[in-house]
Design a protein around this motif. Structure first.
Motif, PDB file in Angstrom:
ATOM      1  N   TYR B 167      68.003 -34.137   7.826  1.00 48.07           N
ATOM      2  CA  TYR B 167      68.446 -33.394   6.462  1.00 48.07           C
ATOM      3  C   TYR B 167      67.159 -33.373   5.801  1.00 48.07           C
ATOM      4  CZ  TYR B 167      73.132 -34.662   7.853  1.00 48.07           C
ATOM      5  OH  TYR B 167      74.203 -34.648   8.640  1.00 48.07           O
ATOM      6  N   SER B 168      66.749 -32.060   5.823  1.00 49.29           N
ATOM      7  CA  SER B 168      65.262 -31.799   5.408  1.00 49.29           C
ATOM      8  C   SER B 168      65.338 -31.714   3.795  1.00 49.29           C
ATOM      9  CB  SER B 168      64.734 -30.542   6.013  1.00 49.29           C
ATOM     10  OG  SER B 168      64.421 -30.514   7.285  1.00 49.29           O
ATOM     11  N   VAL B 169      63.917 -31.884   3.405  1.00 46.64           N
ATOM     12  CA  VAL B 169      63.652 -31.887   2.012  1.00 46.64           C
ATOM     13  C   VAL B 169      62.287 -31.167   1.788  1.00 46.64           C
ATOM     14  CG1 VAL B 169      62.730 -34.122   1.797  1.00 46.64           C
ATOM     15  CG2 VAL B 169      63.670 -33.190  -0.050  1.00 46.64           C
ATOM     16  N   THR B 170      62.123 -30.466   0.917  1.00 48.83           N
ATOM     17  CA  THR B 170      60.970 -29.557   0.632  1.00 48.83           C
ATOM     18  C   THR B 170      60.318 -30.129  -0.550  1.00 48.83           C
ATOM     19  OG1 THR B 170      61.992 -27.808  -0.668  1.00 48.83           O
ATOM     20  CG2 THR B 170      61.999 -27.502   1.455  1.00 48.83           C
ATOM     21  N   GLY B 171      58.842 -29.916  -0.713  1.00 54.72           N
ATOM     22  CA  GLY B 171      57.916 -30.457  -1.751  1.00 54.72           C
ATOM     23  C   GLY B 171      56.770 -29.720  -1.603  1.00 54.72           C
ATOM     24  N   VAL B 172      55.567 -30.353  -1.945  1.00 60.91           N
ATOM     25  CA  VAL B 172      54.227 -29.876  -1.904  1.00 60.91           C
ATOM     26  C   VAL B 172      53.408 -30.816  -0.974  1.00 60.91           C
ATOM     27  CG1 VAL B 172      52.425 -29.028  -3.308  1.00 60.91           C
ATOM     28  CG2 VAL B 172      54.840 -29.092  -4.428  1.00 60.91           C
ATOM     29  N   GLY B 328      66.502 -28.569  -0.239  1.00 63.89           N
ATOM     30  CA  GLY B 328      66.844 -29.172   1.122  1.00 63.89           C
ATOM     31  C   GLY B 328      67.971 -28.557   1.720  1.00 63.89           C
ATOM     32  N   ALA B 329      68.116 -28.770   3.059  1.00 67.98           N
ATOM     33  CA  ALA B 329      69.213 -28.250   3.774  1.00 67.98           C
ATOM     34  C   ALA B 329      69.303 -29.008   4.964  1.00 67.98           C
ATOM     35  CB  ALA B 329      68.701 -26.772   4.015  1.00 67.98           C
ATOM     36  N   PRO B 330      70.471 -29.256   5.661  1.00 73.08           N
ATOM     37  CA  PRO B 330      70.701 -29.938   6.664  1.00 73.08           C
ATOM     38  C   PRO B 330      69.992 -28.892   7.862  1.00 73.08           C
ATOM     39  CG  PRO B 330      72.710 -29.286   6.104  1.00 73.08           C
ATOM     40  CD  PRO B 330      72.021 -28.947   4.902  1.00 73.08           C
ATOM     41  N   ASN B 369      64.974 -36.795   7.083  1.00 69.47           N
ATOM     42  CA  ASN B 369      66.169 -37.978   6.974  1.00 69.47           C
ATOM     43  C   ASN B 369      67.242 -37.785   8.131  1.00 69.47           C
ATOM     44  OD1 ASN B 369      68.378 -39.322   5.970  1.00 69.47           O
ATOM     45  ND2 ASN B 369      67.258 -39.862   4.302  1.00 69.47           N
ATOM     46  N   PRO B 370      67.396 -38.890   8.708  1.00 69.75           N
ATOM     47  CA  PRO B 370      68.364 -38.766   9.954  1.00 69.75           C
ATOM     48  C   PRO B 370      69.900 -38.537   9.217  1.00 69.75           C
ATOM     49  CG  PRO B 370      67.781 -40.999   9.942  1.00 69.75           C
ATOM     50  CD  PRO B 370      66.879 -40.180   8.791  1.00 69.75           C
ATOM     51  N   GLU B 387      56.000 -40.832   6.760  1.00 67.25           N
ATOM     52  CA  GLU B 387      56.607 -41.828   5.724  1.00 67.25           C
ATOM     53  C   GLU B 387      56.932 -41.423   4.557  1.00 67.25           C
ATOM     54  OE1 GLU B 387      54.411 -45.662   5.867  1.00 67.25           O
ATOM     55  OE2 GLU B 387      54.702 -45.965   7.880  1.00 67.25           O
ATOM     56  N   GLN B 388      55.711 -40.843   3.891  1.00 67.08           N
ATOM     57  CA  GLN B 388      55.743 -39.806   2.611  1.00 67.08           C
ATOM     58  C   GLN B 388      57.073 -39.159   2.633  1.00 67.08           C
ATOM     59  OE1 GLN B 388      52.230 -38.493   1.004  1.00 67.08           O
ATOM     60  NE2 GLN B 388      51.071 -40.022   2.233  1.00 67.08           N
ATOM     61  N   THR B 389      57.099 -38.245   3.521  1.00 63.72           N
ATOM     62  CA  THR B 389      58.404 -37.296   3.503  1.00 63.72           C
ATOM     63  C   THR B 389      59.741 -37.840   3.565  1.00 63.72           C
ATOM     64  OG1 THR B 389      58.194 -36.946   5.857  1.00 63.72           O
ATOM     65  CG2 THR B 389      57.103 -35.328   4.366  1.00 63.72           C
ATOM     66  N   LEU B 390      59.717 -38.936   4.232  1.00 68.23           N
ATOM     67  CA  LEU B 390      61.099 -39.797   4.484  1.00 68.23           C
ATOM     68  C   LEU B 390      61.385 -40.263   3.138  1.00 68.23           C
ATOM     69  CD1 LEU B 390      60.739 -41.470   8.005  1.00 68.23           C
ATOM     70  CD2 LEU B 390      62.615 -39.744   6.988  1.00 68.23           C
TER      71      LEU B 390
END
Lengths: 315, 449
Positions: B167-172, B328-330, B369-370, B387-390
């Motif tokens: 399950y993805s998340v976005t940022g900078v 974010g989106a799965p 994220n799983p 680790e930071q993205t998780l």
């Protein structure tokens, strides 16, 4: 895709005279018997050209996502294509491309052919011919990728401009709203120039040398020879060049899809890419089909007069 | 040759072709299915027991993302009677073919599918609700599954039609080496700080943002801003096609205006409109650009190419400490209604959310994220950036809000409207007001039809 469809009327026009003489002969059962010989080709043609053509026309009358239930909407899709300013702009872009795909290559091709014709055959002419023809051999997708690099900020185009002191006008040519369409068009000119040159060169070789000799004896200048001997002698070849390149311009897809995808904004969107986008990204199969039919009609309208002008018998 | 004969022949051909088409048209029924596309048997009994027979599962996945293959290998390792036949295609080819492949008689058992709405309504997807109940997926964070719920008139509610492999998340992402040169040692905590950092970079001759926009990648920074300014529920309503939802509002206009200001200030690359994703990644990892708006899926790549010089942060809010709102989106996978082995495919989906090894594969292959039960620990990441993205994904899950990409609102909105509008916006060819109005018009056009 559409080139095979739209090219169809051309041979029928050329063969028209033969058909007319045959019609005067008494007709009988034999004519139907002859059908057997064309049946295999006709079947393939009907299945791969006529059937898709007819289904496209059928789909264009429906609102359909390609999978679910279709709704009959009559001519609504056509009204949309012909009244929506955005869609009309897309068609206008294709017309602009004709300038780059047809006018420039045919003009330069004539020039190149006329210049090369006078030269003795040797390595120079062979090399020039090959260099000019190479773009025809390279797949358009590969050409698109290479030109993408050429036009990029650090690409060869800008490097050359900077080298000759024109650093002030360098820009990412495909990203700039004002230059994107001409930049894409020039790729087309580059591709089509070789074809036109080669066709016209072959055409010149067929012109009776005595005409040139006579013109020269009468004291005609090079320009006059070109105008009064070469140009009229090349009418049919020019017709073929214009027809083929106009179809390439109006039905263009590869170059635009690879280099700009229609952007920036909709500056370089052409019917080919729009049809693809409508059908496969928006899943508006009906509207995509309507656009395709309009494109086909547009191509026919554009090339039929060319055919009539250039294929007219020498009376 | 006689021109008149030629013309007569053309006329005849046209008349003949028209007559032929009319005859054929009359003989044809309307294109498309009569509603029987669904191969679903309403009374089918589902099973959560894995069969002991030999079964080969057909997968249809995206080229360049070997995660499904890695998971399949691990699954076969654990359950040798299940083997996999995996076919992959480029993303564009996959999305364009998916519906036809699923409607065919040889439908795969599991398919990577980013756009679920139309196929679900066309009856091509298996309703996963029975598995949801049987496996107890209510223990999974609902916010992660919500985007894959579809009802007749909206997304975000209704039956479940897909599960995420990550399950993805976005940022900078930010280049810490450039930051150090400019005296920037900490990630910004407000939008103002972010803008101040960009101004510092621009003044020092560094590219403040590296962002692709050949196909509309400035949608990332646009939505990053929009998320902080608007009520996330309104954004979600729009992406979920709720009746009356609109993007033609003051917040979206303000976000557009900020993007235009950034463009005018030279914060985006001059060739953004022809810059593609791969080139952007190459330039950013090569040290061009202080910031890049992107997702956690690049964390492993960037960690490898930039080492300790790269960091990741969630888009900050207008005030420090604001609850994070991230898009974010799965990475959604779904079971076609016509799948031959739906039980085994569902077992596989449940397994990859709950098995420790599988979760570790997802984390380190996708950086995402799983998912899975909230009480399961997230496996350890192989590098500090992942680790930071998780951690960012976990923060959004616990304290913030996850919204879907506006580009996912409809099938055609991204290529058809968001791309051209954003390209025009950063070149001052349109105004923020006109841009949001045009996107809304295209949206209504598509949702209404």
């Amino acid at each position: 895709m559409s080139s095979s469809v739209v090219a169809a009327p051309v041979p029928s026009l050329v063969d028209g005279a033969g058909a007319a003489t045959r019609r005067r002969r008494p007709v009988g059962r034999r004519r139907w018997g002859q059908l057997i010989w064309v049946a295999p080709a006709l079947a393939v043609y009907a299945f791969f050209v006529l059937r898709p053509l007819i289904t496209s026309v059928q789909y264009s009358l429906y609102e359909w996502n390609g999978i679910g239930v279709a709704t009959f909407v009559g001519g609504a899709n056509y009204v949309e294509v012909l009244t929506d300013p955005e869609q009309l702009g897309i068609i206008a872009n294709a017309v602009v491309l004709v300038l780059f795909f047809t006018v420039i290559p045919v003009a330069l091709g004539l020039l190149a052919a006329a210049l090369m014709h006078g030269l003795p055959s040797g390595s120079f002419t062979t090399v020039s011919r090959s260099v000019l023809f190479i773009p025809q051999v390279i797949p358009l997708v590969a050409a698109g990728i290479v030109w993408d690099w050429v036009y990029s900020t650090n690409g060869i185009a800008n490097q050359l401009l900077s080298a000759v002191g024109l650093g002030g006008i360098t820009r990412p040519w495909l990203a700039d709203f004002d230059t994107a369409l001409p930049a894409v068009g020039l790729i087309g000119s580059w591709v089509q120039l070789g074809l036109c040159t080669l066709l016209l060169l072959t055409g010149i070789a067929k012109i009776d040398p005595s005409l040139y000799e006579a013109a020269r004896l009468d004291g005609a200048s090079r320009l006059q020879v070109f105008r009064h001997v070469t140009l009229p002698g090349l009418r049919r070849e020019i017709g073929v060049c214009v027809t083929v390149t106009m179809i390439a311009a109006l039905a263009s897809f590869d170059i635009v899809y690879i280099t700009t995808q229609g952007g920036p904004g909709n500056q370089t969107m052409v019917p080919g890419v729009e049809i693809y986008r409508l059908a496969f990204s928006e899943r508006e199969v009906g509207q995509a089909s309507a656009m395709a039919v309009v494109l086909m009609v547009l191509v026919l309208v554009a090339i039929l007069p060319v055919q009539r002008l250039t294929q007219r018998s020498d009376q | 040759m006689n021109t008149r004969t030629g013309r007569r022949l053309v006329t005849r051909a046209v008349v003949g072709a028209s007559a032929l088409s009319l005859v054929l048209l009359a003989g044809c029924s309307a294109p498309g299915a009569d509603g029987s596309a669904s191969g679903q048997d309403e009374d089918r009994e589902i099973s959560t027991e894995l069969t002991s027979e030999d079964v080969e599962l057909d997968f249809y996945i995206e080229t360049g993302f070997p995660i499904a293959q890695e998971l399949a290998d691990e699954f076969t390792e654990q359950h040798p009677n299940i083997t996999f036949n995996i076919r992959s295609d480029q993303f564009a080819v996959l999305t364009e073919n998916a519906s036809r492949v699923m409607a065919g008689d040889d439908a795969p058992d599991l398919i990577r599918l980013p756009q679920l709405v139309d196929p679900a309504r066309d009856g091509l997807l298996l309703d996963l609700d029975p598995y949801f109940d049987a496996y107890g997926w209510d223990a999974f964070p609902e916010s992660q599954l919500q985007q894959m719920r579809i009802s007749d008139d909206a997304r975000g509610s209704g039956s479940l039609y897909g599960m995420g492999i990550g399950y993805s998340v976005t940022g900078v992402y930010w280049n810490k080496a450039i930051g150090a040169q400019l005296g920037i040692t900490e990630a910004p905590t407000t939008i103002d700080e972010l803008e101040a950092d960009m101004a510092t970079a621009a003044a020092a001759g560094q590219q403040p943002i590296m962002q692709f926009n050949d196909i509309g990648g400035i949608a990332f920074p646009f939505q990053a801003l929009y998320n902080q300014l608007a009520d996330p529920t309104d954004i979600a309503d729009w992406t979920f096609q709720q009746p009356g939802a609109t993007i033609d509002n003051p917040e979206a206009t303000e976000a557009m205006a900020t993007i235009q200001e950034w463009a005018d200030a030279g914060y985006f690359p001059a060739d953004a409109n022809s810059l593609d994703y791969t080139t952007m990644m190459g330039r950013f990892s090569g040290g061009e650009g202080l910031f890049m708006f992107n997702g956690d899926w690049e964390s492993a790549n960037l960690a490898e190419s930039m080492g300790d010089d790269v960091g990741f942060f969630l888009m900050p809010g207008t005030e420090a400490g604001a609850a994070p709102v991230a898009m974010g989106a799965p990475n959604s996978y779904t079971i076609p209604a016509k799948a031959e082995h739906p039980d085994e495919a569902a077992f596989f989906l449940n397994w990859l959310h709950t098995d420790e090894t599988a979760r570790s594969i997802i984390v380190n292959s996708s950086g995402a994220n799983p998912g899975g039960p909230t009480d399961l620990e997230i496996p350890e990441a192989a590098n500090p950036l992942t680790e930071q993205t998780l951690a960012a994904g976990a923060t959004v899950g616990s304290d913030g809000t996850l919204v879907d990409f506006v580009a996912n609102a409809t099938a055609g909105i991204y290529a058809g409207s968001i791309r051209p509008e954003l390209q025009s916006l950063i070149d001052d060819r349109t105004t923020p007001e006109d841009a949001v109005a045009a996107i809304q018009a295209a949206y209504e056009d598509e949702v209404g039809s």
